[in-house]
Motif scaffolding. Structure first.
Motif, PDB file in Angstrom:
ATOM      1  N   ALA A 108     -29.060 -11.587  30.156  1.00 11.87           N
ATOM      2  CA  ALA A 108     -29.763 -12.488  29.282  1.00 11.87           C
ATOM      3  C   ALA A 108     -27.677 -12.847  28.908  1.00 11.87           C
ATOM      4  O   ALA A 108     -26.946 -12.205  29.085  1.00 11.87           O
ATOM      5  N   ALA A 109     -27.192 -13.447  29.460  1.00  9.66           N
ATOM      6  CA  ALA A 109     -25.918 -14.645  29.343  1.00  9.66           C
ATOM      7  C   ALA A 109     -25.923 -14.489  27.265  1.00  9.66           C
ATOM      8  O   ALA A 109     -25.354 -15.505  27.753  1.00  9.66           O
ATOM      9  N   VAL A 110     -26.144 -13.841  26.693  1.00 11.38           N
ATOM     10  CA  VAL A 110     -25.331 -14.273  25.197  1.00 11.38           C
ATOM     11  C   VAL A 110     -24.417 -13.040  24.763  1.00 11.38           C
ATOM     12  O   VAL A 110     -24.210 -11.449  25.357  1.00 11.38           O
ATOM     13  N   ALA A 111     -23.958 -12.953  23.880  1.00  9.56           N
ATOM     14  CA  ALA A 111     -22.652 -12.712  23.246  1.00  9.56           C
ATOM     15  C   ALA A 111     -23.710 -11.316  22.459  1.00  9.56           C
ATOM     16  O   ALA A 111     -24.694 -11.663  21.769  1.00  9.56           O
ATOM     17  N   ARG A 112     -23.401 -10.136  22.056  1.00 10.13           N
ATOM     18  CA  ARG A 112     -24.002  -9.038  21.498  1.00 10.13           C
ATOM     19  C   ARG A 112     -23.061  -8.562  20.589  1.00 10.13           C
ATOM     20  O   ARG A 112     -22.480  -8.844  19.910  1.00 10.13           O
ATOM     21  N   THR A 113     -24.048  -8.560  19.852  1.00  6.84           N
ATOM     22  CA  THR A 113     -23.717  -7.471  18.159  1.00  6.84           C
ATOM     23  C   THR A 113     -23.848  -5.758  17.890  1.00  6.84           C
ATOM     24  O   THR A 113     -24.748  -5.135  18.153  1.00  6.84           O
ATOM     25  N   ALA A 114     -22.943  -5.592  17.427  1.00  3.18           N
ATOM     26  CA  ALA A 114     -22.576  -3.720  16.718  1.00  3.18           C
ATOM     27  C   ALA A 114     -22.356  -3.505  15.307  1.00  3.18           C
ATOM     28  O   ALA A 114     -21.645  -4.003  15.303  1.00  3.18           O
ATOM     29  N   VAL A 115     -23.381  -2.475  14.986  1.00  2.38           N
ATOM     30  CA  VAL A 115     -22.863  -2.267  13.563  1.00  2.38           C
ATOM     31  C   VAL A 115     -21.914  -0.560  13.432  1.00  2.38           C
ATOM     32  O   VAL A 115     -23.139  -0.297  13.813  1.00  2.38           O
ATOM     33  N   ALA A 116     -21.543  -0.076  12.658  1.00  2.00           N
ATOM     34  CA  ALA A 116     -21.292   1.714  12.406  1.00  2.00           C
ATOM     35  C   ALA A 116     -22.430   2.285  11.884  1.00  2.00           C
ATOM     36  O   ALA A 116     -22.882   2.897  11.489  1.00  2.00           O
ATOM     37  N   ASN A 117     -23.103   0.887  10.760  1.00  2.00           N
ATOM     38  CA  ASN A 117     -23.392   1.677   9.656  1.00  2.00           C
ATOM     39  C   ASN A 117     -24.631   0.773   8.825  1.00  2.00           C
ATOM     40  O   ASN A 117     -23.950  -0.313   8.290  1.00  2.00           O
ATOM     41  N   LYS A 118     -25.725   0.436   9.060  1.00  2.18           N
ATOM     42  CA  LYS A 118     -26.909  -1.091   9.058  1.00  2.18           C
ATOM     43  C   LYS A 118     -26.446  -0.993   7.313  1.00  2.18           C
ATOM     44  O   LYS A 118     -26.933  -2.088   6.970  1.00  2.18           O
ATOM     45  N   ASN A 119     -26.516   0.079   6.635  1.00  2.00           N
ATOM     46  CA  ASN A 119     -26.204   0.292   5.010  1.00  2.00           C
ATOM     47  C   ASN A 119     -25.115  -0.511   4.516  1.00  2.00           C
ATOM     48  O   ASN A 119     -25.144  -0.690   3.253  1.00  2.00           O
ATOM     49  N   TYR A 120     -24.276  -0.563   5.584  1.00  2.00           N
ATOM     50  CA  TYR A 120     -23.085  -0.750   4.971  1.00  2.00           C
ATOM     51  C   TYR A 120     -22.325  -2.124   5.690  1.00  2.00           C
ATOM     52  O   TYR A 120     -21.285  -2.823   4.998  1.00  2.00           O
ATOM     53  N   ALA A 121     -23.108  -2.130   7.381  1.00  2.00           N
ATOM     54  CA  ALA A 121     -21.577  -3.330   7.421  1.00  2.00           C
ATOM     55  C   ALA A 121     -23.125  -3.752   8.039  1.00  2.00           C
ATOM     56  O   ALA A 121     -24.395  -3.379   8.434  1.00  2.00           O
ATOM     57  N   SER A 122     -23.190  -6.030   8.458  1.00  2.00           N
ATOM     58  CA  SER A 122     -23.955  -5.997   9.648  1.00  2.00           C
ATOM     59  C   SER A 122     -23.441  -7.605  10.537  1.00  2.00           C
ATOM     60  O   SER A 122     -21.928  -7.428  10.116  1.00  2.00           O
ATOM     61  N   VAL A 123     -23.743  -7.677  10.999  1.00  2.00           N
ATOM     62  CA  VAL A 123     -23.588  -9.448  12.520  1.00  2.00           C
ATOM     63  C   VAL A 123     -25.046 -10.297  11.915  1.00  2.00           C
ATOM     64  O   VAL A 123     -25.958  -9.608  12.070  1.00  2.00           O
ATOM     65  N   ASP A 124     -24.373 -11.093  11.342  1.00  2.00           N
ATOM     66  CA  ASP A 124     -26.284 -11.532  10.702  1.00  2.00           C
ATOM     67  C   ASP A 124     -26.014 -13.743  11.316  1.00  2.00           C
ATOM     68  O   ASP A 124     -24.612 -14.122  11.870  1.00  2.00           O
ATOM     69  N   ASN A 125     -26.865 -14.041  11.382  1.00  2.00           N
ATOM     70  CA  ASN A 125     -26.719 -15.672  11.773  1.00  2.00           C
ATOM     71  C   ASN A 125     -26.546 -16.511  11.015  1.00  2.00           C
ATOM     72  O   ASN A 125     -27.470 -16.394   9.929  1.00  2.00           O
ATOM     73  N   GLY A 126     -25.667 -17.067  10.968  1.00  2.00           N
ATOM     74  CA  GLY A 126     -25.235 -17.871   9.927  1.00  2.00           C
ATOM     75  C   GLY A 126     -25.690 -19.621   9.849  1.00  2.00           C
ATOM     76  O   GLY A 126     -23.954 -20.378  10.386  1.00  2.00           O
ATOM     77  N   ASP A 127     -26.128 -19.669  10.734  1.00  2.00           N
ATOM     78  CA  ASP A 127     -26.702 -21.138  11.256  1.00  2.00           C
ATOM     79  C   ASP A 127     -25.643 -21.341  12.592  1.00  2.00           C
ATOM     80  O   ASP A 127     -25.468 -21.804  13.641  1.00  2.00           O
ATOM     81  N   TYR A 128     -24.549 -21.846  12.166  1.00  2.00           N
ATOM     82  CA  TYR A 128     -23.452 -22.394  13.004  1.00  2.00           C
ATOM     83  C   TYR A 128     -22.196 -21.339  12.758  1.00  2.00           C
ATOM     84  O   TYR A 128     -20.856 -21.640  13.795  1.00  2.00           O
ATOM     85  N   VAL A 129     -22.668 -20.361  12.726  1.00  2.00           N
ATOM     86  CA  VAL A 129     -21.425 -19.254  12.079  1.00  2.00           C
ATOM     87  C   VAL A 129     -22.022 -17.530  12.554  1.00  2.00           C
ATOM     88  O   VAL A 129     -23.232 -17.297  12.281  1.00  2.00           O
TER      89      VAL A 129
END
Length: 733
Positions: free
Chosen positions: A180-201
């Motif tokens: 799939a041609a999409v950007a990817r996300t990664a976090v070091a520790n999900k208890n302290y960090a996240s990458v979320d869908n902010g609608d257009y951000v």
């Protein structure tokens, strides 16, 4: 005694043996004795296995009783973590834990397998990065080539992105296929960090907690791409949050960087290239590429204090320490939380490589050149896209007729009769294009004379051309200005300055002619005298499309940028009688209108101008400009325009003009050509989209203080109305 005892024991054993045989042969004669039962069993030597991804280990059995190898079967509870072969060879697939079940008949044993991956980048395995599909070079630019209905892959906002379309551009849950041609996300520790869908951000959040590394990325957005040969910069349009809301607190602080990771072919090693910011506002960037901010000065728009306008960070793709052009890279935007009391948030609205136009070259000087022996002529070429970084090559097919220098200066040879040659012009970055200049060289006639090496005259004043060393010129001399927009000349050789600029006056006697370079300086501009111009407000040193010169991308309007008072340090407008300046109700545009009712006169009709200090160096000067794009009885889709830099001579008595030479025009639907004598550019047609004119300044104009830079329009024929629409301008540092 010992021998006798052995004999007795042996006899007893034999007697028992015979008795047994007798019992087997005649079971009815005695009672049957039950035989002993042997129980099958086995053990495992390595009941707990620890492997790195890709590693293998054989399950080793021990204490095997009454079982053969054919009795054993092996199965993995989670093949995504580790698989096992029919013979018990365990292969580590991905990080995690699973169990291998070993069976033999009704017997069961378990082997615990723990898989770790020392080969990871921002918590993502090299193996996964290797398997990812690369985004093609044409789709990782800002506003280029949409992917599916979701709009541009790297565009999370400008196409009115919704929750669904944003989710389609970034793999928030880590479930997208590698293809799939999409950007990817990664976090070091999900208890302290996240990458979320902010609608257009795309929102990256992190706290500087005890379970997060203090000097590495806490979360990241990444994708794979091959950097286009046309890439000229990387842009990151960011956003930050500051809020005391208990439901969604945000500190307004954070630290981020853009990094390109270039792996080897096997994806076992990589080079790390933190991108160097070309425009980061007044924020600091450390040696590892981190830009740290500690406040948000516009909470509604998420603008970071001291950041560039709109948080539009611009990065180099080539520096003295790295060159990304043509490389396959993992491109990451990494975020690190700095506050310990509440989350830090950084959002990505848009990101990607800015691409040059396809490289091309074109002649802006004449393709047919006629010279007398010993005379010279300069070849002028416009360069587009990557051609600006290429080397121009000039070659004459007959150097006895004419030679050409490395800079394109033609010198006619000494010939006894009219001769011709062809000069081929190429660029190392445009191998498919060859330009041809046809040169005709004539012998020097019997007549000869000399003219001044150059002439300087102020606008509105005159100077006479003095001819010396006349030989056999009984027919007399004629004079012709090569651009009457800049200067006129009388039959007696008196030159009158009309418009500041540079041109030539051609002096002819019989077949022989010689050109006198004429520079028209300015003792007044746009209705202002020298004292007025010297008192004009100065913007200071500006470069890289600053907000002060930008009517739209910064969210500013013409009202913010344009001042009626020439003492203010803003952009000013000039309208000659019979012309007008009108933004047509669009505060992001300036509309310069001239030749209304066919009443255009000589010289500059209207202008946009400002005073500034030129940078010490710059790649180019850019102007976003287009025509009105209508063609009717009252208005046409043409304009005549030029860009001029004026700076004071040493004694401060006049402004010396430098008319910028057009290098490229990005509006593919329009045509643009520049007159070599006046510097005026004729633009015809076009679209409402990308309409940048690119100019390559020479070192002559750099490092000057109190320079006046102007976009000027002209009315050059016909009764139709011309409209030049301007949106943006400035040096690209």
């Amino acid at each position: 005694m010992k021998k006798k005892l052995f004999t007795v024991i042996l006899a007893a054993i034999l007697t028992l043996s015979f008795a047994s045989c007798a019992n087997i042969s005649d079971s009815s004669s005695t009672t049957e004795r039950p035989s002993e039962t042997v129980t099958a069993s086995f053990g495992i030597v390595n009941a707990a296995i620890t492997l790195n991804v890709g590693g293998t280990e054989q399950i080793s059995l021990k204490d095997v009783v009454s079982l053969s190898s054919a009795d054993f079967t092996y199965s993995s509870y989670d093949p995504s973590v580790a698989t096992v072969s029919e013979s018990g060879l365990v292969t580590a697939v991905d990080e995690g834990e699973t169990t291998i079940l070993v069976k033999a008949g009704d017997l069961r044993k378990q082997v615990t397998v723990t898989v770790s991956d020392p080969y990871k980048l921002n918590n993502v395995s090299y193996a996964k990065l290797k398997a990812l599909a690369a985004i093609s070079g044409g789709t990782d630019g800002i506003g280029i080539s949409p992917i599916g209905a979701g709009g541009d892959l790297s565009n999370y906002a400008w196409h009115g992105g919704t929750n669904a379309s944003t989710a389609g551009k970034a793999d928030f849950e880590g479930t997208s296929e590698n293809t799939a041609a999409v950007a990817r996300t990664a976090v070091a520790n999900k208890n302290y960090a996240s990458v979320d869908n902010g609608d257009y951000v795309v929102v990256m959040s992190a706290m500087n907690g005890n379970n997060l590394p203090q000097d590495a990325a806490h979360c990241a957005v990444y994708y794979k791409t091959v950097v286009s040969p046309l890439a000229n910069a990387f842009r990151l349009w960011g956003w930050a949050s500051k809020s005391d809301s208990p439901a969604s607190p945000a500190s307004g602080k954070g630290s981020f960087r853009v990094v390109a990771y270039a792996f080897n072919a096997d994806y076992t090693e990589y080079e790390e290239y933190p991108l160097v910011a070309a425009d980061k506002g007044s924020l600091e960037q450390d040696e590892n590429g981190w830009i740290t901010y500690d406040d948000v000065d516009d909470t509604l728009n998420g603008h970071i204090a001291n950041a560039p306008a709109d948080n539009m960070f611009i990065y180099h793709v080539k520096t003295g320490s790295y060159d990304l052009i043509g490389k396959e890279i993992i491109l990451t935007v990494e975020f690190m939380g700095v506050d310990t009391s509440m989350p830090d948030r950084f959002g990505i609205k848009r990101l990607g490589f800015m691409l040059d136009d396809e490289p091309n070259i074109a002649l802006t000087s004449a393709a047919q050149v006629e010279l007398f022996s010993g005379n010279t002529a300069q070849i002028e070429v416009s360069k587009q896209g990557a051609a600006t970084r290429g080397t121009m090559v000039y070659a004459s097919d007959n150097s006895e007729v004419a030679t050409v220098s490395e800079t394109g200066l033609i010198t006619a040879g000494n010939v006894d009769e009219e001769s011709a040659c062809v000069i081929t012009v190429t660029n190392t970055n445009v191998p498919s294009v060859e330009l041809k200049v046809n040169v005709t060289v004539k012998p020097i006639p019997e007549t000869s004379f000399n003219v001044p090496a150059g002439l300087t005259v102020s606008n509105g004043t005159t100077a006479e051309i003095t001819i010396t060393d006349k030989v056999s010129c009984e027919a007399g001399f004629s004079f012709r200005s090569l651009s009457e927009v800049i200067a006129t000349v009388s039959n007696a050789g008196v030159v009158t300055g009309v418009t500041p600029g540079k041109t030539s006056v051609r002096v002819t006697c019989g077949e022989l002619y010689k050109d006198v370079p004429v520079t028209v300086t300015a003792t007044s501009l746009y209705g202002l005298n020298l004292n007025d111009l010297k008192a004009m407000g100065n913007l200071g040193t500006v470069g890289g499309f600053p907000a002060a010169l930008d009517f739209t991308w910064s969210g500013k309007t013409t009202a913010d940028n344009i001042s009626a008072a020439n003492t203010d340090a803003k952009i000013h407008l000039y309208a000659k009688d019979g012309t007008t300046l009108n933004d047509l109700g669009d505060p992001s545009l300036v509309n310069m209108i001239c030749n209304i009712g066919g009443n255009g006169t000589a010289g500059v009709q209207n202008a946009l101008y400002y005073k500034a200090n030129t940078p010490a160096a710059a790649n180019e000067y850019r102007v976003w400009i287009r025509t009105a794009q209508v063609n009717n009885a009252d208005m046409c889709d043409e304009i005549y325009v030029r860009v001029v830099t004026y700076y004071l001579n040493e004694d401060g008595t006049a402004y010396i003009p430098y008319v910028m030479k057009l290098n490229a025009f990005t509006d593919a639907a329009a045509t643009a050509s520049q007159d070599a004598n006046s510097g005026i550019i004729h633009i015809s047609g076009g679209t409402a989209g990308d309409a940048f004119m690119n100019f390559v300044p020479t070192a002559e104009i750099f490092g000057k203080e109190g320079v006046i830079i102007a976009i000027e329009t002209f009315a050059l024929g016909g009764s139709v109305q011309y409209r030049a629409i301007v949106r943006r301008m400035g040096f690209d540092a």
